[in-house]
Design an enzyme around this catalytic site. Structure first.
Site, PDB file in Angstrom:
ATOM      1  CD  GLU B 106       3.123 -84.540 -13.841  1.00 10.38           C
ATOM      2  OE1 GLU B 106       2.426 -83.517 -13.977  1.00 10.38           O
ATOM      3  OE2 GLU B 106       4.116 -84.788 -14.557  1.00 10.38           O
ATOM      4  CG  PHE B 168      17.032 -80.360 -15.832  1.00 20.56           C
ATOM      5  CD1 PHE B 168      16.437 -79.135 -16.096  1.00 20.56           C
ATOM      6  CD2 PHE B 168      16.474 -81.498 -16.393  1.00 20.56           C
ATOM      7  CE1 PHE B 168      15.315 -79.047 -16.911  1.00 20.56           C
ATOM      8  CE2 PHE B 168      15.357 -81.423 -17.214  1.00 20.56           C
ATOM      9  CZ  PHE B 168      14.774 -80.188 -17.473  1.00 20.56           C
TER      10      PHE B 168
END
Ligand code: TPP
Lengths: 251, 623
Positions: B106, B168
């Site tokens: 990323e 999560f």
């Protein structure tokens, strides 16, 4: 010429560690040109605030106390954006209050800061850059300001506590055998004096809101602010540009 | 050579099979879905709301409205990495005209989008999932923030009802990115998410550019909507008056007319405002010498007789002499970073400063502006050009600047007993390529040599990490720059990435993207097997103790390149430099040349941190 030409496996070469590049470089001539001490250097200087100065005078702007008011859109996280900005840029802040205005969705933030003129100018401009901030301004010295304080003192001398509370125009909110809690409001001077006076009873706990303020009379508290009613937006004035330059134009 | 003309997989699927045959019904173009399922009323509503700018089809979900907003904003390319919370948005990209480039990391997506924006002049777009995807973007967003680059980051987020529960892959992306974005948005509703994305895209490039981010909870992107997003518009109050106060312009004009030693300092703002023409005209019309900042490289042709190249820590001696002795500094679109100014006390100490900037907060932040001119660089320069009646009498000053150019030439020695010099490599590349070649870099010595020994003549050809100084920027930036050039149809334009061995290792994985996308990029690793810039400082300021600056071992980058599927060479002799560069440039695809350069070579001139610009060192001895 490809690296593949080289048959030796590419392993660490112990001999290559701690190559003395320093020695090598100290010997090297470097780039051509007169050395620093052979060059002309101007006499002039700037101070740490980047302002040109007469080296003999060496004037820097002293910090002063200022009250800044900001009209903001009341969206989630606006307070954290403002406080994040203040801490990130190391602005010296004494208090910050926030609360709704008469316009739905707008809040007013009042900040008391201790900064030099250029610092105050920066706070205003950086605040104005935050998207939810509608308008920012510094309040004049004659602005009206007040703080609310809750004080809890020992309850052994209720009459005396009552007298001091009266003297400062306060109110008793809770009185028990062991503690008395009073509320005081007023400007900074008055609150400071009152706290001094209550000290004799032994202050157990204190909670202060910090100063909040409005400009006096007809003057707008923040530039472009218009009297608004619910649902009627105050004007969008974000330009704090050239005008705020003036106070410290001439060092 | 690479073209992105061929249809992407998704376009192919949609075109070749039609929606009816598409493997999965969810991949149908939304228009069909709307026609099939929408009521007549909904269609009429949608038709009414559709503007010329907006996409022709009506979204059915929040995610589709995100993509519709991107399309309406004119985004042609996006860089990102998939993941759970962003999957609905990616699914909507399946049928979109936006070309998506899957990056290896990323951080690479953010840098690629940033560089894409720098080269194209439009907001770059990157995407990532929640949690680690979003945090991996942060370096790239911070980089864009420091360099005022227009960037839009779209991050997935856990469903709204789980936010705050440490679900999560939950990270407080808004909290984490608030200090490094111009503004960030938490998308709160399916009906408005498209408007938010459009606004964030527009806001990134409005006024002083910068990064914006929209955090997209999965329930918002999965939720149903039939609203076509509004055309992308910046928030109220964000638009800036391009013109400066005319009285202030007049006063500044008089100061320039009366100056004896006037100097222009063009910053990155000149390039962002597309004001290179006005900047050139301003300097030429009035005979004023020009220095630039590092981000301002390319704003003024460095081969122009008035050019003194760039000033600052490793700027030219003549630029630093001029900036030290000027009596009138016309600074345009610069924030007076400390790498430019050195110690503030000694920065242009005798200059009246005229500061043109679009951001009022930059006025007198670091250097006091005697004449602030708040507005767009191009417009204010036009105003100034019109307001100056008489040119300053600066002939003697121009001569002095010319003398400094002779006194402090940017040269380097090539003794036979020393290894290959990096400066030679940079010059050889410059010679072998056209003026419009885009150069990207990592951070370190190689970045400085690439800036010093290449002659930049055009804006948007120098793409580097200035304010944040991010090692690893070079490779993904080259990917973004290549895509920008190709998207603009400039497939013949060369893209060269100068990287350090250390920087290269930080984002080398993006080579896989260059290979997969068949991107014509030449990577030149100036390999000194050192964290060279740190080693130089250790030699100068830490008595030569090379703590953690020696790699001692480096992979063979040419072989590594081949393993990635790129072309690789290693060069250590002067004789091989020109031929290898030619071969690499001629190679149609990504190629890597591992130049084994002199590990002892240092970057000069150098103004030590906080030092006086005029006291730049020309050798280690002078530090
Ligand atoms: C992400 C990151 N980590 C650390 C640094 C500190 N740093 C600045 S220059 C440099 C050395 C870079 O080495 P290399 O990429 O090999 O380039 P060279 O200086 O040798 O040309 C380092 C570690 C940085 N700028 N960025």
């Amino acid at each position: 010429m490809s690296g593949a030409d080289d048959p030796t496996p590419n392993k660490p070469d112990p001999g290559s560690t701690h190559r003395d590049t320093r020695g090598k470089n100290a010997d090297r001539p470097g780039m051509p040109g007169p050395a620093p001490e052979e060059r002309p250097h101007p006499e002039g200087r700037r101070n740490s605030q980047g302002i040109r100065i007469d080296p003999a005078v060496e004037a820097e702007h002293e910090p002063r106390r200022a009250t800044i008011s900001a009209l903001v859109e009341d969206e989630p996280g606006v307070l954290s954006r403002v406080s994040g900005l203040v801490s990130r840029r190391q602005f010296n802040i004494e208090s910050l209050t926030v609360g709704p205005t008469t316009v739905e969705g707008h809040s007013r933030i009042t900040m008391v800061v201790e900064e030099s003129d250029p610092g105050i100018d920066q706070i205003e401009k950086q605040l104005a850059k935050l998207k939810p901030v509608i308008s920012v301004g510094e309040l004049h010295d004659d602005a009206v300001s007040a703080e609310l304080v809750l004080l809890k003192v020992r309850g052994e001398e209720p009459d005396k506590v009552h007298a001091i509370t009266e003297m400062y125009g306060g109110q008793t909110l809770d009185a028990g055998p062991r503690t008395i809690t009073v509320q005081l409001t007023g400007d900074e001077q008055k609150i400071d004096d009152a706290i001094d006076a209550f000290e004799q009873f032994g202050i157990i706990e204190i909670a202060r809101t910090g100063q909040t303020a409005l400009s006096r009379g007809d003057t707008q508290t923040v530039p472009g602010e218009e009297p608004g009613t619910s649902g009627e937006p105050t004007s969008h004035a974000t330009d704090v540009g050239e005008t705020t330059q003036q106070p410290y134009h001439d060092p | 050579m690479t073209t992105r003309d061929e249809p992407t997989d998704s376009e192919e699927t949609a075109a070749a099979t039609g929606s009816a045959d598409a493997g999965e019904p969810t991949h149908e173009p939304p228009s069909d879905a709307a026609t099939d399922g929408g009521t007549a009323a909904a269609e009429a509503d949608a038709a009414e709301e559709t503007t010329e700018a907006a996409a022709t089809r009506t979204p059915t979900t929040g995610a589709e409205s995100v993509i519709a907003a991107l399309e309406a904003a004119g985004a042609e390319t996006a860089f990102g990495v998939q993941g759970g919370a962003i999957m609905p948005v990616y699914d909507a990209l399946y049928a979109s005209s936006v070309h998506h480039v899957t990056m290896a990391h990323e951080q690479g997506a953010a840098h690629a989008a940033d560089a894409y924006g720098v080269v194209s002049g439009e907001t770059g777009v990157c995407l990532a999932t929640s949690g680690p995807g979003a945090t991996n973007l942060v370096t790239g967003i911070a980089d864009a923030s420091m360099d005022s680059d227009a960037l839009l980051a779209l991050t997935g987020q856990v469903p709204t009802e789980l936010v705050g529960n440490d679900a999560f892959q939950e990270t407080d992306t808004i909290g984490v990115t608030a200090p490094v974005t111009k503004h960030n948005y938490f998308a709160s509703g399916t009906d408005t998410v498209g408007d938010t994305v459009g606004e964030a895209f527009a806001y990134a490039e409005t006024g002083r550019p910068g990064p914006t981010l929209v955090d997209l909870p999965k329930d918002v992107t999965l939720g149903e909507t039939d609203r076509t997003p509004k055309p992308p518009e910046p928030p109220a109050g964000a638009e800036v008056d391009p013109e400066a106060d005319p009285d202030a312009v007049e006063r500044a004009a008089r100061v320039i007319e009366d100056a004896e030693r006037p100097l222009c300092l063009f910053g990155g703002g000149v390039i962002k405002s597309d004001a290179a023409d006005q900047a050139c005209r301003f300097a030429h019309d009035h005979g004023i010498p020009v220095t630039t900042t590092m981000p301002g490289i390319g704003s003024f042709p460095e081969n122009d007789p008035l050019s003194l190249s760039w000033a600052g820590m490793h700027g030219t001696g003549y630029a630093n002499m001029a900036i030290t002795h000027t009596d009138c500094l016309i600074a345009v679109g610069t924030r007076f970073d400390d790498r430019l100014t050195g110690g503030i006390e000694t920065f242009a100490p005798e200059a009246e400063v005229i500061h043109i900037d679009i951001d009022p907060a930059e006025i007198s932040k670091n250097v006091h502006a005697d004449h602030p001119l708040i507005g767009d660089a191009g417009s204010v320069l036009e105003q100034l050009i019109a307001a100056i009646d008489d040119d300053p009498d600066a002939e003697a000053w121009r001569d002095r600047c010319a003398d400094w150019k002779e006194e402090y030439p940017m040269t380097y020695a090539m003794p036979e007993d020393e290894p290959l010099k990096p400066q030679f490599v940079v010059e050889a590349f410059d010679e072998a390529t056209d003026d419009d070649t885009i150069v990207t870099t990592g951070v370190g010595q190689h970045q400085m040599w690439a800036a010093q020994f290449w002659t930049y003549t055009e804006p948007r050809t120098w793409v580097s990490s200035h304010g944040l100084g991010t090692m690893g920027y070079g490779v993904p930036a080259a990917v973004g720059a290549r895509l920008a050039a190709d998207t603009a149809g400039d497939t013949d334009r060369d893209v060269v990435c100068f990287d350090g061995d250390g920087s290269f290792l930080m984002t080398i994985q993006e080579l896989s993207v260059a290979v997969r996308e068949d991107l014509d990029i030449t990577f030149a690793v100036l390999n000194n097997e050192y964290i060279g810039m740190v080693r130089q400082w250790q030699d100068a300021f830490f008595e030569g103790r090379h703590m953690a600056s020696e790699y001692e071992w480096m992979p063979e980058f040419d072989k590594l390149a081949e393993a990635f599927g790129a072309k690789g060479w290693a060069v250590s002799e002067y004789d091989a430099v020109a031929d290898t560069i030619e071969a690499a440039l001629a190679y149609d695809g990504p190629s890597v040349i591992d130049f084994r350069i002199d590990p002892a070579e240092n970057v000069y001139p150098m103004v030590p941190s906080g030092g006086a610009n005029g006291k730049f060192a020309l050798s280690e001895e002078q530090l």
